[in-house]
Design an enzyme around this catalytic site. Structure first.
Site, PDB file in Angstrom:
ATOM      1  N   ASP A  94      99.652 -12.655  13.784  1.00 19.66           N
ATOM      2  CA  ASP A  94      99.009 -12.944  15.702  1.00 19.66           C
ATOM      3  C   ASP A  94      97.888 -13.264  15.996  1.00 19.66           C
ATOM      4  O   ASP A  94      96.685 -12.382  15.621  1.00 19.66           O
ATOM      5  CB  ASP A  94      99.136 -11.355  16.246  1.00 19.66           C
ATOM      6  N   GLN A 112     111.670 -15.176  16.848  1.00 16.56           N
ATOM      7  CA  GLN A 112     112.467 -15.813  18.196  1.00 16.56           C
ATOM      8  C   GLN A 112     113.343 -16.238  17.355  1.00 16.56           C
ATOM      9  O   GLN A 112     113.850 -16.299  16.345  1.00 16.56           O
ATOM     10  CB  GLN A 112     111.792 -17.174  18.913  1.00 16.56           C
ATOM     11  N   GLU A 157      99.493 -19.510  13.434  1.00 20.11           N
ATOM     12  CA  GLU A 157     100.614 -19.483  14.148  1.00 20.11           C
ATOM     13  C   GLU A 157     101.398 -17.727  14.063  1.00 20.11           C
ATOM     14  O   GLU A 157     101.465 -17.272  12.842  1.00 20.11           O
ATOM     15  CB  GLU A 157     101.461 -21.137  13.187  1.00 20.11           C
ATOM     16  N   ASP A 197     104.758 -26.028  14.361  1.00 22.72           N
ATOM     17  CA  ASP A 197     104.980 -27.049  14.020  1.00 22.72           C
ATOM     18  C   ASP A 197     104.283 -28.085  12.863  1.00 22.72           C
ATOM     19  O   ASP A 197     104.769 -29.342  12.441  1.00 22.72           O
ATOM     20  CB  ASP A 197     105.410 -28.019  15.785  1.00 22.72           C
ATOM     21  N   HIS A 241     100.165 -33.539  21.817  1.00 22.84           N
ATOM     22  CA  HIS A 241      99.334 -33.482  20.856  1.00 22.84           C
ATOM     23  C   HIS A 241      98.493 -34.658  20.826  1.00 22.84           C
ATOM     24  O   HIS A 241      97.448 -33.502  20.708  1.00 22.84           O
ATOM     25  CB  HIS A 241     100.233 -33.709  19.652  1.00 22.84           C
ATOM     26  N   ASP A 292      98.052 -24.313  21.175  1.00 27.67           N
ATOM     27  CA  ASP A 292      98.761 -24.878  21.702  1.00 27.67           C
ATOM     28  C   ASP A 292     100.058 -23.760  21.231  1.00 27.67           C
ATOM     29  O   ASP A 292     101.098 -23.727  20.304  1.00 27.67           O
ATOM     30  CB  ASP A 292      99.600 -25.515  20.226  1.00 27.67           C
ATOM     31  N   GLU A 303     105.182 -21.494  26.573  1.00 27.08           N
ATOM     32  CA  GLU A 303     104.961 -20.726  27.973  1.00 27.08           C
ATOM     33  C   GLU A 303     105.062 -19.756  28.012  1.00 27.08           C
ATOM     34  O   GLU A 303     105.183 -18.404  27.242  1.00 27.08           O
ATOM     35  CB  GLU A 303     105.991 -21.365  28.981  1.00 27.08           C
ATOM     36  N   PRO A 308     105.834 -12.993  22.991  1.00 25.02           N
ATOM     37  CA  PRO A 308     104.207 -13.135  22.286  1.00 25.02           C
ATOM     38  C   PRO A 308     103.227 -13.867  22.662  1.00 25.02           C
ATOM     39  O   PRO A 308     102.309 -14.108  22.510  1.00 25.02           O
ATOM     40  CB  PRO A 308     104.674 -13.377  20.530  1.00 25.02           C
TER      41      PRO A 308
HETATM   42  N1  SPD Z   1     107.014 -25.404  27.178  1.00 26.08           N
HETATM   43  C1  SPD Z   1     106.319 -26.294  26.703  1.00 26.08           C
HETATM   44  C2  SPD Z   1     105.075 -26.005  26.008  1.00 26.08           C
HETATM   45  C3  SPD Z   1     105.071 -26.305  25.215  1.00 26.08           C
HETATM   46  C4  SPD Z   1     103.880 -26.252  24.261  1.00 26.08           C
HETATM   47  N2  SPD Z   1     103.735 -26.198  22.755  1.00 26.08           N
HETATM   48  C5  SPD Z   1     104.351 -26.992  22.323  1.00 26.08           C
HETATM   49  C6  SPD Z   1     104.445 -26.394  20.924  1.00 26.08           C
HETATM   50  C7  SPD Z   1     103.960 -28.330  20.219  1.00 26.08           C
HETATM   51  N3  SPD Z   1     103.261 -28.675  19.232  1.00 26.08           N
END
Ligand code: SPD
Length: 274
Positions: free
Chosen positions: A136, A30, A105, A85, A61, A154, A157, A161
């Site tokens: 993955d 990405q 991740e 993150d 979070h 987490d 959208e 992937p």
């Molecule tokens: N469209 C935003 C959705 C965000 C989902 N994950 C955010 C990552 C933060 N750890």
């Protein structure tokens, strides 16, 4: 100075007034950008979608983490799907019961960029209780059987992937990966602008898990602000929630009352998620 926008679902856009682009790269998965904004601290986008701003990342979070951690009576082994993150890991480690966290991740570059630019978000990523696997998550979770007390999804959208993270087949893998009594949480997108995603997510979850609950949090830098989360378990009902598990934690969004209140849904969200 430049305005940076996330265009969401061809319906709306959210803008950030920025002073500088601090990072830009195209990873194998990405495009990763970090901007300095005027009013929201630093901003992380993946493929142009807002993931984190320093201003309000704590809301998202805390919501994703503390709801399932308060439902499970003794969460020891944790899996975080996505969350490169590090913000989710940071919140999980506030609970003393935690013995180990696996962070799965897909893109190691996200974690490395966040360690450099978001030190308060990625602060615990090198904690000895944390094991990062950069692979993955859909394939990894499919290999897990009865391993985790709590799993948090987490993801971003459901495009590219992350699309499979919203599919019923993945929910079945998650159920197999949970130990008896295990609890799952997942971010479930905007009830205003992505009602079909919210409704499909909850429909799929209800086909797989016995107990499924929707809750919301106000995330101002995600489109629409109001955000949906899903809490699911095979054998733990919402009545077993222990909001007192938040006592003494340095949370800024959740307290026992606001945790409970997050499950009191506006009518249209209740209808979408039932
Ligand atoms: N469209 C935003 C959705 C965000 C989902 N994950 C955010 C990552 C933060 N750890």
């Amino acid at each position: 100075m430049t305005w940076v926008y996330e265009h969401y679902r061809d319906a709306t856009a959210i803008g950030f007034h920025t002073t500088q682009r601090l990072h830009h790269e195209v990873s194998p998965f990405q495009t990763i950008d970090v901007h300095q904004t005027i009013g929201n601290g630093k901003l992380l986008t993946l493929d142009g979608m807002v993931m984190v701003t320093e201003l309000d990342e704590f809301v998202y979070h805390e919501a994703l983490v503390h709801a399932p951690m308060c439902l499970h009576p003794d969460p020891k082994r944790i899996l975080v799907v996505g969350g490169g993150d590090g913000g989710t890991v940071r919140e999980v480690l506030r609970h003393d019961s935690v013995e180990s966290i696996e962070l799965c991740e897909i893109d190691e570059r996200v974690t490395l960029v966040c360690e450099e630019h978001f030190p308060t978000v990625a602060s615990e990523i090198r904690n000895p209780k944390v094991r990062c696997r950069f692979e993955d998550a859909i394939a990894f979770v499919a290999t897990c059987e009865s391993e985790y007390d709590v799993i948090m999804v987490d993801g971003s959208e459901p495009v590219g992937p992350a699309e499979g993270l919203f599919e019923r087949a993945f929910f079945e893998s998650l159920k197999r990966a949970l130990r008896p009594g295990g609890v799952l949480s997942a971010q479930a997108e905007s009830p205003l602008y992505a009602p079909e995603v919210v409704s499909k997510t909850f429909g799929g979850m209800r086909e797989v898990f016995q107990h499924v609950h929707a809750y919301t949090a106000t995330c101002p830098t995600y489109p629409g602000g109001l955000w949906t989360f899903c809490l699911a378990s095979e054998d733990r009902a919402l009545e077993q929630m222990r909001p007192q598990a938040l006592a003494g934690l340095p949370t800024r969004y959740f307290n026992p009352q606001s945790l409970r209140a997050s499950f009191m849904l506006p009518t249209f969200v209740a209808e979408l998620t039932r």
